[in-house]
Design an enzyme around this catalytic site. Structure first.
Site, short mmCIF file in Angstrom:
data_model
loop_
_atom_site.label_atom_id
_atom_site.label_comp_id
_atom_site.label_asym_id
_atom_site.label_seq_id
_atom_site.Cartn_x
_atom_site.Cartn_y
_atom_site.Cartn_z
N ARG A 115 0.83 -1.21 0.00
CA ARG A 115 0.00 0.00 0.00
C ARG A 115 0.87 1.26 0.00
O ARG A 115 0.40 2.33 0.34
CB ARG A 115 -0.93 -0.01 1.21
CG ARG A 115 -2.02 -1.08 1.13
CD ARG A 115 -3.14 -0.77 2.10
NE ARG A 115 -4.15 -1.80 2.17
CZ ARG A 115 -5.21 -1.86 1.36
NH1 ARG A 115 -5.37 -0.98 0.42
NH2 ARG A 115 -6.09 -2.83 1.52
N GLY A 127 -6.84 4.07 -4.64
CA GLY A 127 -5.56 4.69 -4.27
C GLY A 127 -4.55 4.53 -5.40
O GLY A 127 -3.83 5.47 -5.75
N THR A 128 -4.53 3.33 -5.98
CA THR A 128 -3.57 3.04 -7.06
C THR A 128 -3.87 3.89 -8.29
O THR A 128 -2.96 4.41 -8.94
CB THR A 128 -3.65 1.54 -7.43
OG1 THR A 128 -3.42 0.79 -6.24
CG2 THR A 128 -2.63 1.17 -8.49
N ASP A 164 -14.07 -4.44 -3.27
CA ASP A 164 -15.06 -3.46 -2.79
C ASP A 164 -15.94 -2.89 -3.90
O ASP A 164 -17.00 -2.30 -3.62
CB ASP A 164 -14.36 -2.30 -2.08
CG ASP A 164 -13.58 -2.74 -0.86
OD1 ASP A 164 -13.84 -3.85 -0.37
OD2 ASP A 164 -12.73 -1.97 -0.38
N MET A 178 -16.85 -6.94 4.03
CA MET A 178 -15.95 -5.81 3.69
C MET A 178 -16.60 -4.86 2.70
O MET A 178 -17.74 -5.06 2.26
CB MET A 178 -14.65 -6.35 3.11
CG MET A 178 -13.66 -6.82 4.15
SD MET A 178 -12.10 -7.27 3.37
CE MET A 178 -11.07 -7.47 4.81
N HIS A 193 -15.13 -1.33 2.78
CA HIS A 193 -14.67 -0.01 3.20
C HIS A 193 -15.90 0.88 3.34
O HIS A 193 -16.82 0.50 4.07
CB HIS A 193 -13.64 0.52 2.19
CG HIS A 193 -12.76 1.56 2.78
ND1 HIS A 193 -12.41 2.70 2.12
CD2 HIS A 193 -12.17 1.65 3.99
CE1 HIS A 193 -11.65 3.46 2.90
NE2 HIS A 193 -11.48 2.82 4.03
N GLU A 199 -18.95 -3.18 6.56
CA GLU A 199 -17.99 -2.80 7.61
C GLU A 199 -17.94 -1.30 7.85
O GLU A 199 -17.52 -0.84 8.92
CB GLU A 199 -16.59 -3.30 7.26
CG GLU A 199 -15.98 -2.64 6.02
CD GLU A 199 -14.53 -3.05 5.76
OE1 GLU A 199 -13.88 -3.59 6.67
OE2 GLU A 199 -14.06 -2.83 4.62
N TYR A 220 -10.76 -11.29 5.88
CA TYR A 220 -9.90 -11.44 4.70
C TYR A 220 -10.22 -12.66 3.84
O TYR A 220 -9.72 -12.76 2.72
CB TYR A 220 -8.43 -11.46 5.14
CG TYR A 220 -8.02 -10.12 5.67
CD1 TYR A 220 -7.62 -9.10 4.82
CD2 TYR A 220 -8.11 -9.84 7.03
CE1 TYR A 220 -7.29 -7.85 5.29
CE2 TYR A 220 -7.79 -8.59 7.52
CZ TYR A 220 -7.39 -7.60 6.65
OH TYR A 220 -7.08 -6.35 7.12
N GLN A 252 -12.71 -13.04 2.32
CA GLN A 252 -13.37 -12.49 1.12
C GLN A 252 -12.38 -12.13 0.03
O GLN A 252 -12.75 -11.93 -1.12
CB GLN A 252 -14.15 -11.22 1.49
CG GLN A 252 -15.35 -11.50 2.35
CD GLN A 252 -15.82 -10.25 3.11
OE1 GLN A 252 -16.72 -9.56 2.68
NE2 GLN A 252 -15.20 -9.97 4.24
O1 F6P Z 1 -9.43 -4.82 -0.37
C1 F6P Z 1 -10.33 -3.90 0.13
C2 F6P Z 1 -10.39 -4.02 1.62
O2 F6P Z 1 -10.60 -5.35 1.82
C3 F6P Z 1 -11.41 -3.21 2.39
O3 F6P Z 1 -12.71 -3.69 2.32
C4 F6P Z 1 -10.86 -3.24 3.77
O4 F6P Z 1 -11.32 -2.20 4.56
C5 F6P Z 1 -9.40 -3.14 3.53
O5 F6P Z 1 -9.18 -3.65 2.22
C6 F6P Z 1 -8.53 -3.80 4.54
O6 F6P Z 1 -7.32 -4.26 3.99
P1 F6P Z 1 -5.86 -4.06 4.60
O7 F6P Z 1 -5.86 -4.56 6.00
O8 F6P Z 1 -5.01 -4.87 3.68
O9 F6P Z 1 -5.54 -2.60 4.55
#
Ligand code: F6P
Length: 343
Positions: free
Chosen positions: A77, A115-116, A138, A180, A182, A233, A266, A268
């Protein structure tokens, strides 16, 4: 028409999802077989362009990865345009530009979510030849009908909710499951509807726990043995508890009904992509190679009403595709008695 052998790099950044390898394969094989390009993989997202962590991707490397979950390139990330405490490299975008030149790249494919694509747009503005590919479970990338990874995640979440039905029935419980997404409710809405959830709480819609509690009490009074509550979430809530913990605790307090919560997490994001995601990622990947061949840079591959096309990265960067409260599936669900926690 290109007259020299083009060299392209591929990277995957942000959270992983099923289908990234199918996309890498789609880009790579099309680039090699159809356009005679040379392909390299860049490891661990944009970090690999800073520490020059790369690997050749030949047809051999691209064989046998279609069904693999995760990403053979690794991901991170790391955001090059966002300085962070403890950074050892001062001007990351400058280093990336230098290394792009050193590697002799003619183009860079950036596979990732919001983000990417934002970073991809900034690098494009710095003069790099960029093509973005939208991926995330997502489904919240602006400018495309759908991202790959979403269908796989919906399948996994649906299977999990199906399983909760049977144990909920045996114990006569309320089951709360957190999925999930976000700040977006796509997985919650689609898995909730696919698995026959009774109540679905979405980050995009206001909800009232009293409405949730009354709906559950009504169901119990009508003789429904159990109920399934699917929560995204990202729903608004007080305090720091997870969405599922908060909702389950409130339900127990307001109704007295025995309630349990499950956070799917995760799982998912893991495992083999669904057939639909394999196809979508392959189509996206193949189109990215075509865009590079045509010199169509600063773009993100997208699906527009079922057609594979592309959209300028500057229209995508920094935006999020949330569910509209008027989404037709929400309307259909309401008409069938599904509760979204509001009237
Ligand atoms: O890939 C998307 C996602 O799964 C979101 O739904 C979640 O909030 C986030 O990534 C969590 O991922 P990480 O712990 O890798 O930042």
């Amino acid at each position: 028409m290109a007259n020299k052998k083009l060299k392209i790099g591929i990277l995957s950044a942000g959270g992983d999802c099923p289908g990234i390898n199918a996309a890498i394969r789609g880009v790579g094989k099309t680039a090699i077989v159809q356009y005679g390009m040379e392909v390299i993989g860049i490891s661990n997202g944009f970090s690999g362009l800073i520490d020059m962590n790369t690997q050749p991707l030949t047809e051999d490397h691209l064989s046998g990865i279609l069904t693999l979950g995760g990403t053979i390139l690794g991901t991170s990330r790391m955001k090059p345009f966002k300085p962070q405490e403890g950074d050892t490299v001062e001007n990351k975008p400058e280093v990336i530009k230098e290394n792009y030149e050193k590697l002799g790249l003619d183009a860079l494919v950036c596979i990732g979510g919001n983000g990417t694509q934002k970073t991809a747009n900034l690098l494009s503005k710095e003069g790099l030849n960029i093509v973005g590919l939208p991926k995330t479970i997502d489904n919240d990338v602006w400018g495309t009908d759908v991202t790959f990874g979403f269908d796989s995640a919906v399948n996994i979440a649906t299977d999990a909710i199906d399983r909760l039905h049977t144990t909920a029935n045996s114990h006569k419980r309320v089951m709360v499951i957190e999925v999930m997404g976000h700040n977006a409710g796509w997985i919650a809405l689609y898995s909730g509807m696919a698995a026959g959830g009774d109540i679905i709480l979405l980050p995009e819609l206001d909800y009232d726990m009293n409405v949730v509690a009354n709906t559950l009490k009504d169901r119990a009074e009508k003789g429904k043995a159990y109920s399934i509550v699917v929560v995204g979430e990202g729903i608004e809530r007080p305090g720091k508890k997870s969405a599922a913990r908060y909702v389950a605790k409130q339900i127990q307090e307001l109704t007295g009904l025995e309630t349990r919560e499950t956070i799917l997490g995760y799982i998912q994001r893991g495992g083999s992509p669904s057939p639909a995601d394999r196809i979508l990622a392959t189509r996206y990947g193949a189109h990215a190679a075509k865009l590079i061949y045509e010199g169509n840079f600063g773009t993100m591959v997208c699906l527009d009403k079922g057609n594979i096309t592309s959209i300028p990265l500057e229209e995508v960067g920094g935006k999020t595709q949330l569910l509209s409260p008027d989404h037709s599936l929400i309307e259909k669900a309401r008409n069938m008695g599904v509760c979204f926690g509001n009237k």
